[in-house]
Design a protein around this motif. Structure first.
Motif, PDB file in Angstrom:
ATOM      1  N   TRP A  22      -8.836   1.841  -9.695  1.00 54.08           N
ATOM      2  CA  TRP A  22      -8.229   0.905  -9.014  1.00 54.08           C
ATOM      3  C   TRP A  22      -6.649   0.822  -9.303  1.00 54.08           C
ATOM      4  CZ3 TRP A  22      -9.151  -1.057  -4.594  1.00 54.08           C
ATOM      5  CH2 TRP A  22     -10.698  -1.072  -4.244  1.00 54.08           C
ATOM      6  N   PRO A  26      -4.401   2.288  -6.279  1.00 54.35           N
ATOM      7  CA  PRO A  26      -4.371   1.197  -5.299  1.00 54.35           C
ATOM      8  C   PRO A  26      -3.667  -0.227  -5.668  1.00 54.35           C
ATOM      9  CG  PRO A  26      -6.534   2.203  -5.511  1.00 54.35           C
ATOM     10  CD  PRO A  26      -5.677   2.572  -6.622  1.00 54.35           C
ATOM     11  N   ARG A  42      -7.195   4.198  -1.854  1.00 57.55           N
ATOM     12  CA  ARG A  42      -8.416   4.316  -2.544  1.00 57.55           C
ATOM     13  C   ARG A  42      -9.207   5.357  -1.807  1.00 57.55           C
ATOM     14  NH1 ARG A  42     -11.162   2.789  -7.428  1.00 57.55           N
ATOM     15  NH2 ARG A  42     -13.466   2.794  -6.816  1.00 57.55           N
TER      16      ARG A  42
END
Length: 260
Positions: free
Chosen positions: A51, A54, A149
Motif C-alpha cells: 500500500w 497507492p 493498486r
C-alpha cells in the motif's frame, strides 16, 4: 578404483536392478547439497508493504483536489448548485431530515446511492455543499489509489504508479470534485472493482477466497446503486470466472459466483 566393472560382475551383484547402492545414494545426496540452488523468485510485496505506492498516489490526488476546491471557493461558482446537482441536494436534505425510506420520492426515478451518501453526510455536518466537495475529493483520491493498486497487481509497480498519477491529475476527474454529481462515485466503484479483481490468481472454497468474491459483489452492488447500467458487469464477472478459471471444477466456480 579407476577400473570399470565387467558386465558379468554388474549382473551378479546383489543390487536390485534399477536401484542405486546406499553409498551411491549418499554420494548423490552430498553432491546435491553442495550444488548451488536456484533462488526462488521474490514474491510481489503484499499486505501493508503493497500500500506504500497507492498511499503516495492518494496524497498527490487529494492535494490537487483540495487546492482546486480552495481556488474554487473564491469564485461565484462556489455556492452554485444547478441542474441535476440541485435535485441531488434537495433529495439529500429530505433524507437528512428523516425521510430515510424515501417515502416522498416513491419509486426512485434514478439510482439512489449518491443522494443517500449526501444525505448521510448532511445528517452529520448539516446541509453543506463545501463538506460534500471535500468528501468527493477524498473519494476521488481513493479512486486514484485503488487504480494504482490494480495496476501494480496486474502489471508492475511502475505501471501502477503511472496509472494512479494519471488519474490523480486527470482534469475532468478533478473538475467533477467541485460539482454535486455522481460521477465521483462511479469512478470510485469502477476502480474498487479493478483493485478487488486484479490480485485474484486462483479460486477455491476457502473463507478468504469467498470473502474476496463477496467484496467484489458488494463493490458491484454499490456501482449498480450509483449507475443503473452497471448491472451489465455481472455478465462480465461471470464470464471472467468461467473462462479464466476453466480448469477449476464447476462447483468451486459456482461458489465464487454465488458469493458475488
Amino acid at each position: 578404483p579407476g577400473r570399470r566393472r565387467p558386465p558379468s560382475a554388474r549382473l551378479l551383484s546383489f543390487l536390485p536392478v534399477g536401484r542405486k547402492s546406499s553409498s551411491r545414494r549418499k554420494l548423490g545426496a552430498a553432491t546435491a547439497a553442495l550444488e548451488p540452488t536456484a533462488a526462488a523468485p521474490a514474491p510481489v510485496a503484499a499486505g501493508r508493504a503493497g500500500w506504500g505506492l497507492p498511499l503516495l498516489v492518494f496524497a498527490v490526488a487529494l492535494l490537487v483536489r483540495l487546492v482546486y476546491l480552495w481556488q474554487l471557493s473564491g469564485t461565484p461558482l462556489a455556492g452554485l448548485v444547478i441542474g441535476d446537482a440541485e435535485v441531488y441536494d434537495a433529495w439529500a436534505r429530505r433524507i437528512a431530515a428523516g425521510d430515510w425510506l424515501g417515502r416522498s420520492e416513491g419509486v426512485f426515478y434514478q439510482a439512489p446511492l449518491y443522494s443517500y451518501t449526501l444525505g448521510a453526510l448532511y445528517a452529520v455536518t448539516g446541509p453543506s455543499v463545501a463538506a460534500a466537495r471535500v468528501l468527493q475529493a477524498i473519494l476521488g483520491a481513493a479512486a486514484a489509489a485503488l487504480l494504482a493498486r490494480a495496476g501494480r497487481s496486474l502489471f508492475s509497480p511502475r505501471v501502477g504508479l503511472l496509472a494512479g498519477l494519471a488519474l490523480a491529475l486527470y482534469a475532468p476527474a478533478v473538475y467533477f470534485t467541485g460539482i454535486l454529481q455522481k460521477s465521483v462515485l462511479d469512478l470510485f466503484f469502477a476502480c474498487l472493482l479493478l483493485a478487488l479483481i486484479a490480485p485474484v490468481r486462483a479460486i477455491d472454497t476457502s473463507p478468504r477466497c469467498l470473502a474476496r468474491f463477496l467484496a467484489v459483489g458488494a463493490g458491484l452492488a454499490g456501482f449498480m446503486l450509483t449507475r443503473e447500467n452497471a448491472v451489465v458487469l455481472l455478465v462480465v464477472v461471470a464470464a471472467w470466472v468461467a473462462l479464466q478459471f476453466r480448469t477449476v471444477p464447476w462447483r468451486t466456480r459456482g461458489a465464487a459466483l454465488a458469493a458475488v
